[in-house]
Design an enzyme around this catalytic site. Sequence first.
Site, PDB file in Angstrom:
ATOM      1  N   HIS A   1       5.487   2.997  -5.475  1.00  0.00           N
ATOM      2  CA  HIS A   1       4.435   2.075  -5.922  1.00  0.00           C
ATOM      3  C   HIS A   1       4.344   0.947  -4.892  1.00  0.00           C
ATOM      4  O   HIS A   1       5.381   0.511  -4.361  1.00  0.00           O
ATOM      5  CB  HIS A   1       4.790   1.428  -7.275  1.00  0.00           C
ATOM      6  CG  HIS A   1       4.444   2.228  -8.481  1.00  0.00           C
ATOM      7  ND1 HIS A   1       5.264   2.260  -9.598  1.00  0.00           N
ATOM      8  CD2 HIS A   1       3.367   2.981  -8.791  1.00  0.00           C
ATOM      9  CE1 HIS A   1       4.700   3.017 -10.528  1.00  0.00           C
ATOM     10  NE2 HIS A   1       3.550   3.469 -10.075  1.00  0.00           N
TER      11      HIS A   1
ATOM     12  N   CYS B   1       7.862  -4.944 -11.852  1.00  0.00           N
ATOM     13  CA  CYS B   1       7.441  -3.800 -12.673  1.00  0.00           C
ATOM     14  C   CYS B   1       7.366  -4.175 -14.158  1.00  0.00           C
ATOM     15  O   CYS B   1       6.586  -3.594 -14.905  1.00  0.00           O
ATOM     16  CB  CYS B   1       8.421  -2.640 -12.543  1.00  0.00           C
ATOM     17  SG  CYS B   1       8.581  -1.975 -10.896  1.00  0.00           S
TER      18      CYS B   1
HETATM   19  N1  ARG Z   1      10.109   4.986 -14.055  1.00  0.00           N
HETATM   20  C1  ARG Z   1       8.873   4.342 -13.786  1.00  0.00           C
HETATM   21  C2  ARG Z   1       7.962   5.261 -13.011  1.00  0.00           C
HETATM   22  O1  ARG Z   1       8.445   5.954 -12.157  1.00  0.00           O
HETATM   23  C3  ARG Z   1       9.095   3.063 -13.036  1.00  0.00           C
HETATM   24  C4  ARG Z   1       7.844   2.257 -12.863  1.00  0.00           C
HETATM   25  C5  ARG Z   1       8.033   1.046 -12.022  1.00  0.00           C
HETATM   26  N2  ARG Z   1       6.892   0.234 -12.041  1.00  0.00           N
HETATM   27  C6  ARG Z   1       6.363  -0.388 -10.977  1.00  0.00           C
HETATM   28  N3  ARG Z   1       5.393  -1.213 -11.148  1.00  0.00           N
HETATM   29  N4  ARG Z   1       6.786  -0.128  -9.766  1.00  0.00           N
HETATM   30  O2  ARG Z   1       6.782   5.328 -13.244  1.00  0.00           O
END
Ligand code: ARG
Length: 270
Positions: free
Chosen positions: A167, A261
């Site tokens: 991300h 996150c």
């Molecule tokens: N386990 C989640 C996923 O892989 C973690 C999300 C993390 N969120 C972020 N904004 N980077 O989707």
Amino acid sequence: MTPTATPRRYLMCRPTHFAVTYRINPWMDPTAPYDNALAVSQWEHLRQTFLDLGHTVELIEPLPGLPDMVFAANGATVVDGKVLAVQFRDAERADEAPAYAAWFQNNGFEVFDSKHTNEGEGDILLAGEVLLAGTGFRTSHAAHAQTQEVFGRPVITLQLVDPAYYHLDTALCVLDERNIAYLPSAFSPGSQAVLRRLFPDAVIATPADAEVLGLNAVSDGRTVVLPVQATALAAALRERGYATVGVDVSELRKAGGGPKCCTLEVRTRD
Ligand code: ARG
């Protein structure tokens, strides 16, 4: 120039049902132990940190069976009082999308449906007047075009190339209206050139900072809340005049998430 803070409105989701039961990014190991109670207390501390800084924190009800719902940044993109809903890449997170959209509808926001895979503020970050948008792992390029149409702001596409930084908010942090911090190697050569052109004075993070998800930080323009383990990044930020607050969210990192996150910024119309 001394960095100045502006009070923020954040939406968060208590990790009541947090777990690591599937693997949709390289940080997640469903066979490894995790501690739900510790995740909750680390999250409570993060929330209290925002309150102590004078920010508003609103809460969305956590739903059973959605262990990643704590990562509120993926719930929407909210700019100028408009909400672009999300569409998750992975089936495991799909049911979070309508829950977040409903929260915004119930709170009087105009909500636009997402037409493409779009993981919200995980990949779409407001930087001054423009939106920086990541693609390559989650949010699709087509979603960037929709984002530009919905918000009427220029969207700068950035190509993510390292699966550990899947991300945009794991590889880049918006510090204030003018500046960012980022890990160059998480981006394609062309996107690195774009970032150098737009942000010649950016704070460059080290691989060690990024490995503790140090860039998954929340800035109010003056104080940057970041993982306590990211010591070099914190020092670099203080050198630029920012204040830093280290928080330990090690348990949530087991799902690939950090402070940012867990935090969705709700930007109303000025
Ligand atoms: N386990 C989640 C996923 O892989 C973690 C999300 C993390 N969120 C972020 N904004 N980077 O989707």
